[in-house]
Design an enzyme around this catalytic site. Structure first.
Site, mmCIF file in Angstrom:
data_model
loop_
_atom_site.group_PDB
_atom_site.id
_atom_site.type_symbol
_atom_site.label_atom_id
_atom_site.label_comp_id
_atom_site.label_asym_id
_atom_site.label_seq_id
_atom_site.Cartn_x
_atom_site.Cartn_y
_atom_site.Cartn_z
ATOM 1 N N HIS A 30 0.732 -1.267 0.165
ATOM 2 C CA HIS A 30 -0.112 0.123 -0.041
ATOM 3 C C HIS A 30 0.955 1.134 0.093
ATOM 4 O O HIS A 30 1.548 1.696 0.966
ATOM 5 C CB HIS A 30 -0.998 -0.020 1.402
ATOM 6 C CG HIS A 30 -1.919 0.969 1.273
ATOM 7 N ND1 HIS A 30 -1.686 1.988 2.337
ATOM 8 C CD2 HIS A 30 -2.966 1.409 0.694
ATOM 9 C CE1 HIS A 30 -2.715 2.905 2.130
ATOM 10 N NE2 HIS A 30 -3.570 2.489 1.220
ATOM 11 N N GLU A 57 1.436 -0.766 -5.065
ATOM 12 C CA GLU A 57 0.132 0.169 -5.601
ATOM 13 C C GLU A 57 0.801 1.497 -5.912
ATOM 14 O O GLU A 57 1.832 1.982 -5.410
ATOM 15 C CB GLU A 57 -0.570 0.285 -4.231
ATOM 16 C CG GLU A 57 -1.819 1.291 -4.601
ATOM 17 C CD GLU A 57 -2.909 1.829 -3.489
ATOM 18 O OE1 GLU A 57 -1.863 2.348 -2.452
ATOM 19 O OE2 GLU A 57 -3.888 2.081 -3.425
ATOM 20 N N ASP A 59 -1.200 5.448 -6.494
ATOM 21 C CA ASP A 59 -2.098 6.342 -6.668
ATOM 22 C C ASP A 59 -1.883 7.501 -7.696
ATOM 23 O O ASP A 59 -0.718 7.890 -7.551
ATOM 24 C CB ASP A 59 -2.508 6.944 -5.295
ATOM 25 C CG ASP A 59 -3.150 6.166 -4.104
ATOM 26 O OD1 ASP A 59 -4.010 5.482 -4.449
ATOM 27 O OD2 ASP A 59 -2.493 6.010 -3.202
ATOM 28 N N HIS A 72 -0.952 10.192 -3.181
ATOM 29 C CA HIS A 72 -2.128 9.775 -3.027
ATOM 30 C C HIS A 72 -3.344 10.701 -3.070
ATOM 31 O O HIS A 72 -4.552 10.417 -3.305
ATOM 32 C CB HIS A 72 -2.124 9.404 -1.511
ATOM 33 C CG HIS A 72 -3.453 8.708 -0.839
ATOM 34 N ND1 HIS A 72 -4.425 9.714 -0.123
ATOM 35 C CD2 HIS A 72 -4.080 7.727 -1.116
ATOM 36 C CE1 HIS A 72 -5.396 8.885 0.381
ATOM 37 N NE2 HIS A 72 -5.069 7.614 -0.265
ATOM 38 N N GLU A 163 -4.203 3.148 -9.048
ATOM 39 C CA GLU A 163 -5.554 3.790 -8.686
ATOM 40 C C GLU A 163 -5.878 5.140 -9.299
ATOM 41 O O GLU A 163 -5.170 6.054 -9.168
ATOM 42 C CB GLU A 163 -5.922 3.844 -7.290
ATOM 43 C CG GLU A 163 -7.259 4.306 -6.643
ATOM 44 C CD GLU A 163 -7.316 4.783 -5.206
ATOM 45 O OE1 GLU A 163 -6.719 4.152 -4.526
ATOM 46 O OE2 GLU A 163 -8.348 5.458 -5.119
#
Ligand code: CA
Length: 321
Positions: A30, A57, A59, A72, A163
């Site tokens: 994460h 991950e 973002d 993020h 994401e």
């Protein structure tokens, strides 16, 4: 004789199945190894890679000049020194938006541990020190290039898990973030469900658009958050391959249920061909559980979910062992 041996091996491996109940479960780093180094820095991604998660991950937010940046939030001031470098560049709400800065400007900032805006103190006091941070922001392409480079030099095959952040906000600012990100992914070898890439988004309309209008064949995860329950699984299964609930949603779901009833969520998901990848597993923050291990027991044994986003990929990997 050979045949009997093979048969015996097959039987043995079948018997061994329950012991190996975590074999198929995935660990997603994460924001990198964000428990140890400031989130979404290249350093935290390299450290995560060394821990051997299944996915790392990213973002994604767009810069003013339409470059996908790994960060993020749509804001800069909680993780960078933007206020010092560009004091005048806030909007009327006082916030500093990634989308108002060019890639070159973003590259001139340093990145530090996440802070509370009100107090200026770090969100996680026992993590990397706030002072003396020389980390930098980077683009999605730069991170993919490093992960692919490390895959080559280590012989591993660690995937990416990008994401799409706030597609509605990007649209209000005249940008189609999903199309731009899909182009980067396509040009770096990620376009099919079998490629080591999972694309995630909270916005259900946008994720459906990615599947239907933008015609993506990638593995897609529909992120979820409270107050939503698990009533929309069937709809999600029409375009997504996984759901990404929060741990809080899982706790609420499991409340007052027997062990067998708890398993019904995973059963329903499997019937709909949906994986469950929950967020966020933190060794230094598990308010509803006495220990980190109890949180992992609840999620991966009692509920039997398929994977988890964690700030501590090493700890979850160790648990799966
Ligand atoms: Ca995320």
């Amino acid at each position: 004789m050979k045949f009997i041996l093979i048969l015996a091996l097959l039987l043995f491996s079948n018997c061994a199945m329950p012991e190996d109940q975590f074999a198929e479960k995935i660990v997603i780093a994460h924001r990198g190894a964000s428990g140890y180094l400031p989130e979404h820095t290249m350093e935290s991604k390299a450290m995560a890679f060394a821990m051997g998660p299944d996915y790392i991950e990213q973002d994604i937010v767009l810069s003013k000049d339409d470059v996908p940046i790994v960060i993020h939030d749509i804001f800069l001031e909680e993780v960078t020194n933007v206020k010092t470098i560009f004091p005048e560049r806030n909007r009327s709400d006082g916030r500093y938006y990634v989308i108002d800065f060019t890639l070159a400007e973003l590259k001139s900032l340093t990145v530090h541990e996440r802070i509370h805006l009100g107090t200026g103190k770090t969100v996680f006091p026992n993590r990397y020190p706030l002072e003396d941070s020389h980390f930098r922001l980077h683009t999605l392409s730069e991170e993919i290039s490093m992960i692919q480079g490390l895959n080559k030099s280590t012989g591993k095959n660690i995937g990416i898990y990008p994401e799409i952040k706030n597609p509605g906000f990007h649209k209000e600012n005249g940008k189609d973030i999903s199309s731009i990100v899909l182009k980067v992914l396509d040009s770096t070898g990620y376009s099919k469900k079998t490629d080591p890439c999972i694309l995630q988004c909270f916005d259900a309309i946008e994720l459906r658009r990615i599947r239907e209008e933008l015609d993506s064949d990638l593995f897609l995860t529909q992120l979820m958050e409270l107050p939503e329950g698990f009533e929309n699984l069937e709809t999600y299964s029409s375009y997504a391959d996984a759901i990404g609930p929060s741990i809080e949603q899982l706790i609420l779901y499991a409340h007052g249920k027997s062990d067998a009833e708890k398993k019904s969520l995973i059963q329903r998901s499997r019937d709909l061909n949906l994986k469950i990848h929950a967020y966020t597993f933190r060794k230094d923050e598990h308010p509803n559980f006495e220990t980190f291990e109890k949180l992992l027991d609840f999620s991966f044994r009692e509920l039997d979910i398929d994977g988890g986003f964690t700030d501590f990929p090493d700890a979850v990997k160790e648990y799966f062992k």
